[in-house]
Design a protein around this motif. Sequence first.
Motif, PDB file in Angstrom:
ATOM      1  N   SER A  50      -6.288   3.753   1.192  1.00 33.86           N
ATOM      2  CA  SER A  50      -5.720   2.736   0.726  1.00 33.86           C
ATOM      3  C   SER A  50      -5.268   1.677   1.423  1.00 33.86           C
ATOM      4  CB  SER A  50      -4.449   3.181  -0.261  1.00 33.86           C
ATOM      5  OG  SER A  50      -4.726   4.322  -0.948  1.00 33.86           O
ATOM      6  N   ASP A  51      -4.849   2.023   2.765  1.00 36.35           N
ATOM      7  CA  ASP A  51      -4.277   0.807   3.720  1.00 36.35           C
ATOM      8  C   ASP A  51      -5.815   0.142   3.983  1.00 36.35           C
ATOM      9  OD1 ASP A  51      -2.954  -0.211   5.894  1.00 36.35           O
ATOM     10  OD2 ASP A  51      -3.868   0.929   7.250  1.00 36.35           O
ATOM     11  N   LEU A  52      -6.874   0.804   4.343  1.00 36.55           N
ATOM     12  CA  LEU A  52      -8.022   0.093   4.824  1.00 36.55           C
ATOM     13  C   LEU A  52      -8.577  -0.824   3.644  1.00 36.55           C
ATOM     14  CD1 LEU A  52     -10.080   3.018   6.131  1.00 36.55           C
ATOM     15  CD2 LEU A  52      -8.758   1.254   7.447  1.00 36.55           C
ATOM     16  N   VAL A  53      -8.536  -0.397   2.443  1.00 29.89           N
ATOM     17  CA  VAL A  53      -8.863  -1.207   1.259  1.00 29.89           C
ATOM     18  C   VAL A  53      -8.216  -2.370   0.884  1.00 29.89           C
ATOM     19  CG1 VAL A  53      -9.371  -1.618  -1.227  1.00 29.89           C
ATOM     20  CG2 VAL A  53     -10.228   0.683   0.150  1.00 29.89           C
ATOM     21  N   ALA A  82       0.782  -1.101  -0.243  1.00 25.30           N
ATOM     22  CA  ALA A  82       0.021   0.120  -0.102  1.00 25.30           C
ATOM     23  C   ALA A  82       1.088   1.170  -0.059  1.00 25.30           C
ATOM     24  CB  ALA A  82      -0.983   0.025   1.222  1.00 25.30           C
ATOM     25  N   PRO A  83       0.841   2.047  -1.037  1.00 28.09           N
ATOM     26  CA  PRO A  83       1.844   3.189  -1.282  1.00 28.09           C
ATOM     27  C   PRO A  83       1.571   4.137  -0.374  1.00 28.09           C
ATOM     28  CG  PRO A  83       0.576   3.061  -3.245  1.00 28.09           C
ATOM     29  CD  PRO A  83       0.022   1.866  -2.439  1.00 28.09           C
ATOM     30  N   PHE A  84       0.606   4.237   0.523  1.00 37.19           N
ATOM     31  CA  PHE A  84       0.580   5.269   1.238  1.00 37.19           C
ATOM     32  C   PHE A  84       0.585   5.175   2.936  1.00 37.19           C
ATOM     33  CE2 PHE A  84      -1.360   6.316  -2.771  1.00 37.19           C
ATOM     34  CZ  PHE A  84      -0.822   7.890  -3.095  1.00 37.19           C
ATOM     35  N   ILE A 107      -5.822  -3.816  -7.657  1.00 34.24           N
ATOM     36  CA  ILE A 107      -4.944  -4.790  -7.234  1.00 34.24           C
ATOM     37  C   ILE A 107      -3.989  -4.555  -8.595  1.00 34.24           C
ATOM     38  CG2 ILE A 107      -3.700  -7.076  -6.932  1.00 34.24           C
ATOM     39  CD1 ILE A 107      -5.178  -5.976  -4.672  1.00 34.24           C
ATOM     40  N   ALA A 108      -2.552  -4.253  -8.659  1.00 38.75           N
ATOM     41  CA  ALA A 108      -1.915  -4.178  -9.686  1.00 38.75           C
ATOM     42  C   ALA A 108      -0.639  -5.062  -9.844  1.00 38.75           C
ATOM     43  CB  ALA A 108      -1.353  -2.926 -10.123  1.00 38.75           C
ATOM     44  N   ALA A 109      -0.194  -5.480 -10.895  1.00 38.09           N
ATOM     45  CA  ALA A 109       1.132  -6.371 -10.769  1.00 38.09           C
ATOM     46  C   ALA A 109       2.044  -5.713 -11.854  1.00 38.09           C
ATOM     47  CB  ALA A 109       0.882  -7.714 -11.041  1.00 38.09           C
ATOM     48  N   ARG A 110       3.220  -6.271 -11.731  1.00 41.09           N
ATOM     49  CA  ARG A 110       4.213  -6.036 -12.919  1.00 41.09           C
ATOM     50  C   ARG A 110       3.671  -6.565 -14.145  1.00 41.09           C
ATOM     51  NH1 ARG A 110      10.499  -7.198 -11.928  1.00 41.09           N
ATOM     52  NH2 ARG A 110      10.025  -6.574 -14.162  1.00 41.09           N
ATOM     53  N   SER A 111       3.933  -5.582 -15.174  1.00 39.44           N
ATOM     54  CA  SER A 111       3.446  -6.142 -16.514  1.00 39.44           C
ATOM     55  C   SER A 111       4.301  -7.550 -16.895  1.00 39.44           C
ATOM     56  CB  SER A 111       3.640  -4.992 -17.513  1.00 39.44           C
ATOM     57  OG  SER A 111       2.702  -4.008 -17.174  1.00 39.44           O
ATOM     58  N   ALA A 112       5.383  -7.481 -16.503  1.00 41.03           N
ATOM     59  CA  ALA A 112       5.974  -8.905 -16.911  1.00 41.03           C
ATOM     60  C   ALA A 112       5.497 -10.138 -16.315  1.00 41.03           C
ATOM     61  CB  ALA A 112       7.556  -8.585 -16.414  1.00 41.03           C
ATOM     62  N   GLY A 122       4.042 -12.663  -8.880  1.00 35.99           N
ATOM     63  CA  GLY A 122       2.410 -12.340  -8.503  1.00 35.99           C
ATOM     64  C   GLY A 122       2.588 -12.340  -6.879  1.00 35.99           C
ATOM     65  N   HIS A 123       3.802 -12.620  -6.325  1.00 40.43           N
ATOM     66  CA  HIS A 123       3.768 -12.575  -5.041  1.00 40.43           C
ATOM     67  C   HIS A 123       4.039 -11.160  -4.008  1.00 40.43           C
ATOM     68  CE1 HIS A 123       3.625 -16.733  -5.998  1.00 40.43           C
ATOM     69  NE2 HIS A 123       3.021 -16.984  -4.996  1.00 40.43           N
ATOM     70  N   THR A 124       4.309 -10.354  -5.221  1.00 38.71           N
ATOM     71  CA  THR A 124       4.443  -9.069  -4.576  1.00 38.71           C
ATOM     72  C   THR A 124       3.529  -8.087  -5.518  1.00 38.71           C
ATOM     73  OG1 THR A 124       6.746  -9.031  -3.855  1.00 38.71           O
ATOM     74  CG2 THR A 124       5.941  -6.801  -4.078  1.00 38.71           C
ATOM     75  N   LEU A 125       2.268  -7.613  -4.980  1.00 36.70           N
ATOM     76  CA  LEU A 125       1.465  -6.996  -5.550  1.00 36.70           C
ATOM     77  C   LEU A 125       1.190  -5.404  -5.086  1.00 36.70           C
ATOM     78  CD1 LEU A 125      -1.244  -9.631  -5.551  1.00 36.70           C
ATOM     79  CD2 LEU A 125       0.201  -9.132  -7.409  1.00 36.70           C
ATOM     80  N   LEU A 126       0.631  -4.438  -5.888  1.00 36.04           N
ATOM     81  CA  LEU A 126       0.487  -3.215  -5.662  1.00 36.04           C
ATOM     82  C   LEU A 126      -0.912  -2.981  -5.382  1.00 36.04           C
ATOM     83  CD1 LEU A 126       1.699  -0.316  -5.440  1.00 36.04           C
ATOM     84  CD2 LEU A 126       1.217  -0.081  -7.766  1.00 36.04           C
ATOM     85  N   LEU A 127      -1.157  -2.178  -4.184  1.00 34.77           N
ATOM     86  CA  LEU A 127      -2.458  -1.551  -3.920  1.00 34.77           C
ATOM     87  C   LEU A 127      -2.586  -0.257  -4.986  1.00 34.77           C
ATOM     88  CD1 LEU A 127      -4.827   0.271  -2.731  1.00 34.77           C
ATOM     89  CD2 LEU A 127      -5.281  -1.826  -2.832  1.00 34.77           C
ATOM     90  N   GLY A 128      -2.987  -0.663  -6.287  1.00 34.84           N
ATOM     91  CA  GLY A 128      -2.981   0.317  -7.134  1.00 34.84           C
ATOM     92  C   GLY A 128      -4.197   1.527  -6.897  1.00 34.84           C
TER      93      GLY A 128
END
Length: 322
Positions: free
Chosen positions: A45-48, A37-39, A253-258, A88-94
């Motif tokens: 963002s944290d709550l979601v 969660a980048p905030f 939920i975002a992931a690296r495009s690779a 897929g094991h490190t994801l971003l709360l986009g």
Amino acid sequence: MMLHRRALWGLAAAGLTARRVDAQEMAFPRQQVRIVAPFAAGGSSDLVARLMAQQMQIATGKPFVVENLPGGNGVVGTLAVLNAAPDGHTLLLGTTTTLSANPHLLKQPPYDAARDFTLACAIGISAGCLMVATASPYRSYQDLVADLRAHPGRRNSGCFNASSRIPAALFKRIGGLDFEEVSYKNFGNAIGDLRTGLIHFVFLDMVAADQYLASGEFRALAVTMPRRVSRWLNIPAMTEVMQGFETGGYWGIAARSATPPALLRQINGLATAAVQSEAVAPRLRAMLVEPVAMDLEQTADYATAEREKWGRLIRLAGIEPE
């Protein structure tokens, strides 16, 4: 003409290897999943992120942990995911900020949202609101505007991410208003100064604002969606008082495009099922987030449309990339 036996064995081995890789890709998750969660903790963002992580952990039996990495308007956490393995094991709360607005706000962004990331799942959308302290003299949107016009350049707003900065800039540009914008590292510091009167108003997403409005300590003068919010029908929509003003945010939920396509589909299915579950959907609605359900292709189209939309809003607001 018959193939040599070694060639046949080679082809068979290649086929087995391919099947093992496919099976491995589909066996998700194989280990702990980290959602960045980048905030700061305690924000929307944290709550979601924590709500989604909890449900996906229940669904899979594998640990899903949320790591807050705030800083740089979401850049620090986003880069942490970009530097992780695309497994897929490190994801971003986009968010709207990281994937839709930053590409237009930063002159030389350290990541390319369209190239480097895939929005694997859209979770939900939410309005923001124009919020003031209840102790302030502003009882309505009109009260605030009148005071801003009477004291040009002597009032200020608090900004701490794109979802607060861009609405404030639109408010200034469309309304022909003059006020100072004070930057904060996180929304908690801005709320503290709003409480004490050091700043006069903020634009805050409804997920974070709801608790403050319910406490009676703060008052919303307008919401930033084209219609009123069901739980706060007494609060007008900005479009009722300022033509052309409409902003809203999303989480996903975002992931690296690779990341392999098979894994992206797996993540989409798992996360979308979590969004639609009885444990998550009602809680999102209670947080004033409208759940959405999209497949991977629809989610990609949505991400593209949001980047384009926020580019238009930023240009309309007159914000120059920094």
